[in-house]
Design a protein around this motif. Structure first.
Motif, PDB file in Angstrom:
ATOM      1  N   LEU A 125       0.824  -1.199   0.000  1.00 19.71           N
ATOM      2  CA  LEU A 125       0.000   0.000   0.000  1.00 19.71           C
ATOM      3  C   LEU A 125       0.867   1.262   0.000  1.00 19.71           C
ATOM      4  O   LEU A 125       0.662   2.178  -0.807  1.00 19.71           O
ATOM      5  CB  LEU A 125      -0.932   0.005   1.212  1.00 19.71           C
ATOM      6  N   ILE A 126       1.837   1.308   0.901  1.00 25.17           N
ATOM      7  CA  ILE A 126       2.703   2.481   0.947  1.00 25.17           C
ATOM      8  C   ILE A 126       3.592   2.536  -0.288  1.00 25.17           C
ATOM      9  O   ILE A 126       3.997   3.608  -0.734  1.00 25.17           O
ATOM     10  CB  ILE A 126       3.578   2.480   2.217  1.00 25.17           C
ATOM     11  N   GLY A 127       3.892   1.360  -0.850  1.00 26.70           N
ATOM     12  CA  GLY A 127       4.750   1.318  -2.029  1.00 26.70           C
ATOM     13  C   GLY A 127       4.196   2.127  -3.183  1.00 26.70           C
ATOM     14  O   GLY A 127       4.942   2.785  -3.915  1.00 26.70           O
ATOM     15  N   LYS A 128       2.872   2.099  -3.369  1.00 26.22           N
ATOM     16  CA  LYS A 128       2.262   2.901  -4.421  1.00 26.22           C
ATOM     17  C   LYS A 128       2.458   4.388  -4.153  1.00 26.22           C
ATOM     18  O   LYS A 128       2.738   5.171  -5.073  1.00 26.22           O
ATOM     19  CB  LYS A 128       0.772   2.571  -4.514  1.00 26.22           C
ATOM     20  N   VAL A 129       2.295   4.789  -2.903  1.00 17.40           N
ATOM     21  CA  VAL A 129       2.490   6.189  -2.535  1.00 17.40           C
ATOM     22  C   VAL A 129       3.957   6.570  -2.687  1.00 17.40           C
ATOM     23  O   VAL A 129       4.294   7.652  -3.193  1.00 17.40           O
ATOM     24  CB  VAL A 129       2.007   6.429  -1.092  1.00 17.40           C
ATOM     25  N   TYR A 130       4.843   5.690  -2.254  1.00 22.79           N
ATOM     26  CA  TYR A 130       6.295   5.902  -2.391  1.00 22.79           C
ATOM     27  C   TYR A 130       6.668   6.147  -3.852  1.00 22.79           C
ATOM     28  O   TYR A 130       7.433   7.061  -4.168  1.00 22.79           O
ATOM     29  CB  TYR A 130       7.022   4.675  -1.842  1.00 22.79           C
ATOM     30  N   GLU A 131       6.099   5.335  -4.727  1.00 25.05           N
ATOM     31  CA  GLU A 131       6.422   5.472  -6.153  1.00 25.05           C
ATOM     32  C   GLU A 131       5.987   6.832  -6.684  1.00 25.05           C
ATOM     33  O   GLU A 131       6.687   7.476  -7.462  1.00 25.05           O
ATOM     34  CB  GLU A 131       5.748   4.337  -6.933  1.00 25.05           C
ATOM     35  N   ALA A 132       4.812   7.315  -6.230  1.00 22.22           N
ATOM     36  CA  ALA A 132       4.320   8.614  -6.688  1.00 22.22           C
ATOM     37  C   ALA A 132       5.202   9.750  -6.185  1.00 22.22           C
ATOM     38  O   ALA A 132       5.449  10.728  -6.904  1.00 22.22           O
ATOM     39  CB  ALA A 132       2.877   8.820  -6.221  1.00 22.22           C
ATOM     40  N   VAL A 133       5.686   9.634  -4.953  1.00 18.89           N
ATOM     41  CA  VAL A 133       6.565  10.675  -4.390  1.00 18.89           C
ATOM     42  C   VAL A 133       7.889  10.716  -5.127  1.00 18.89           C
ATOM     43  O   VAL A 133       8.460  11.789  -5.358  1.00 18.89           O
ATOM     44  CB  VAL A 133       6.798  10.417  -2.881  1.00 18.89           C
ATOM     45  N   ARG A 134       8.395   9.546  -5.525  1.00 22.42           N
ATOM     46  CA  ARG A 134       9.730   9.450  -6.099  1.00 22.42           C
ATOM     47  C   ARG A 134       9.793   9.753  -7.594  1.00 22.42           C
ATOM     48  O   ARG A 134      10.868   9.788  -8.165  1.00 22.42           O
ATOM     49  CB  ARG A 134      10.279   8.038  -5.863  1.00 22.42           C
ATOM     50  N   ARG A 135       8.653   9.977  -8.229  1.00 24.51           N
ATOM     51  CA  ARG A 135       8.677  10.226  -9.676  1.00 24.51           C
ATOM     52  C   ARG A 135       9.461  11.487 -10.003  1.00 24.51           C
ATOM     53  O   ARG A 135       9.352  12.500  -9.318  1.00 24.51           O
ATOM     54  CB  ARG A 135       7.249  10.369 -10.216  1.00 24.51           C
ATOM     55  N   ARG A 136      10.232  11.409 -11.060  1.00 16.93           N
ATOM     56  CA  ARG A 136      11.004  12.551 -11.534  1.00 16.93           C
ATOM     57  C   ARG A 136      10.906  12.619 -13.058  1.00 16.93           C
ATOM     58  O   ARG A 136      10.686  11.605 -13.710  1.00 16.93           O
ATOM     59  CB  ARG A 136      12.483  12.422 -11.131  1.00 16.93           C
ATOM     60  N   PRO A 137      11.097  13.816 -13.630  1.00 14.94           N
ATOM     61  CA  PRO A 137      11.124  13.899 -15.095  1.00 14.94           C
ATOM     62  C   PRO A 137      12.268  13.068 -15.657  1.00 14.94           C
ATOM     63  O   PRO A 137      13.349  12.995 -15.063  1.00 14.94           O
ATOM     64  CB  PRO A 137      11.344  15.390 -15.365  1.00 14.94           C
ATOM     65  N   SER A 138      12.053  12.434 -16.798  1.00 16.27           N
ATOM     66  CA  SER A 138      13.112  11.662 -17.440  1.00 16.27           C
ATOM     67  C   SER A 138      13.973  12.589 -18.294  1.00 16.27           C
ATOM     68  O   SER A 138      13.632  13.743 -18.533  1.00 16.27           O
ATOM     69  CB  SER A 138      12.511  10.563 -18.317  1.00 16.27           C
ATOM     70  N   ARG A 139      15.089  12.076 -18.751  1.00 20.14           N
ATOM     71  CA  ARG A 139      15.986  12.885 -19.566  1.00 20.14           C
ATOM     72  C   ARG A 139      15.349  13.277 -20.890  1.00 20.14           C
ATOM     73  O   ARG A 139      15.686  14.280 -21.491  1.00 20.14           O
ATOM     74  CB  ARG A 139      17.285  12.111 -19.816  1.00 20.14           C
ATOM     75  N   ARG A 140      14.429  12.463 -21.374  1.00 20.82           N
ATOM     76  CA  ARG A 140      13.792  12.732 -22.666  1.00 20.82           C
ATOM     77  C   ARG A 140      12.482  13.505 -22.505  1.00 20.82           C
ATOM     78  O   ARG A 140      11.704  13.619 -23.418  1.00 20.82           O
ATOM     79  CB  ARG A 140      13.510  11.408 -23.382  1.00 20.82           C
TER      80      ARG A 140
END
Length: 333
Positions: A125-140
């Motif tokens: 459950l927290i893993g889904k939230v963790y993934e959303a927090v950790r998103r960053r723009p990609s190089r492309r």
């Protein structure tokens, strides 16, 4: 605490005793952040569909959908994290099960795993939230997934939030190594970092305040960073201190009250006068209780947000009123 102290916080975890308005406050916080033009994800993990109820939108699922637009141009996206869907996604991501994952669900293996291993369930459950927090723009450019300035998590109530957020302790007897353990470690690192703040919602009543104090001690023992105490439904005195003192007096004389009512064209009998006087005494007792419980909360040494009691129930206007009150106090930036 000034708003600048929250600049680095990307994950706002909101908890509180049941009945304190935890979900409503999480929604108000998300709306407050959106009024500053931010893009916010509001996520829930208990399957109660509380977010959809607050915003009056269709039931949420595993897709992130827009539930509101902030007055400042920001957006609030909603997500209801389901443990079964999260486990299937996890199995596909790390073990490439594909159709086999669907077969596991058909035979009840997914339900079994998430029921007998609550630690695993919480990690997912927290893993889904963790993934959303950790998103960053990609190089492309921007990744296909949504990017957020902040994530607000409507977490379990104070009685279970320590267990829910203490994923490493919950996983200690379940996984000693491997991807599940690695993910639990990464989640714990985020939760214990300056990117996270755990906010405690309470009412100025004995039981909610006691649970808030106990939860604060438990979360501190887990090295989880505490944010603000949010006092919800705070009653403000409608009359001055002099009037309150008169109402609280044991020898209260209702004759001046009757005269004042008569002066504005209202004539009331003894029963009505007694009822009005009792209402006044109830108010003074309520305010005295609030003062005592407010002192207990002050001992936590945390910034405090004061939110009013919104009469008539919660609707879109009431939610915006709370969001404005949150923004006006400058605690969350």
């Amino acid at each position: 605490m000034s708003s600048g102290d929250w600049d680095g916080v990307r994950l706002h975890v909101v908890t509180g005793k049941g009945g304190t308005g935890k979900t409503t406050i999480a929604a108000a916080l998300a709306m407050s952040l959106a009024t500053h033009g931010k893009r916010v994800l509001l996520a829930e993990v208990e399957g109660r569909q509380g977010i959809s109820g607050v915003f009056d939108v269709p039931r949420l699922g595993e897709d992130e959908v827009q539930v509101a637009t902030g007055p400042g141009g920001g957006q609030v996206m909603g997500l209801s994290v389901d443990p079964k869907a999260a486990l299937l996604e996890y199995l596909q991501m790390f073990y490439k099960l594909g159709m086999a994952g669907g077969m596991l669900e058909r035979f009840g293996v997914i339900d079994f795993a998430t029921t007998v291993a609550p630690g695993l369930r919480d990690v997912l459950l927290i893993g889904k939230v963790y993934e959303a927090v950790r998103r960053r723009p990609s190089r492309r450019g921007t990744r296909s997934a949504q990017l957020y300035d902040a994530v607000v998590l409507d977490a379990p109530p104070t009685g279970r939030v320590g267990q829910f957020l203490g994923v490493n302790h919950a996983m200690a007897g379940l996984a000693k190594m491997g991807p599940v353990k690695n993910q639990a470690d990464a989640i714990t690192a985020l939760l214990q970092s300056a990117q996270t703040a755990v906010h405690l919602v309470t009412l100025l009543e004995e039981m909610p305040v006691q649970e808030t104090v106990e939860a604060a001690a438990e979360l501190r023992a887990l090295s989880l960073p505490l944010g603000a105490v949010v006092i919800n439904q705070e009653v403000t005195p409608p009359v001055g201190d002099g009037t309150l003192a008169q109402l609280a007096a044991t020898d209260f004389d209702d004759a001046p009250l009757a005269a004042d009512l008569a002066a504005v064209g209202l004539r009331v009998g003894p029963r009505m006068l007694a009822g009005l006087a009792q209402t006044g005494r109830d108010l003074t007792q309520r305010l005295a209780l609030q003062d005592r419980e407010r002192d207990a909360l002050a001992g936590l040494g945390l910034p405090t947000v004061h939110l009013p009691l919104v009469p008539g129930g919660m609707d879109a206007g009431g939610l915006l009123e709370l969001a404005d009150a949150v923004a006006a106090q400058g605690v969350f930036g």
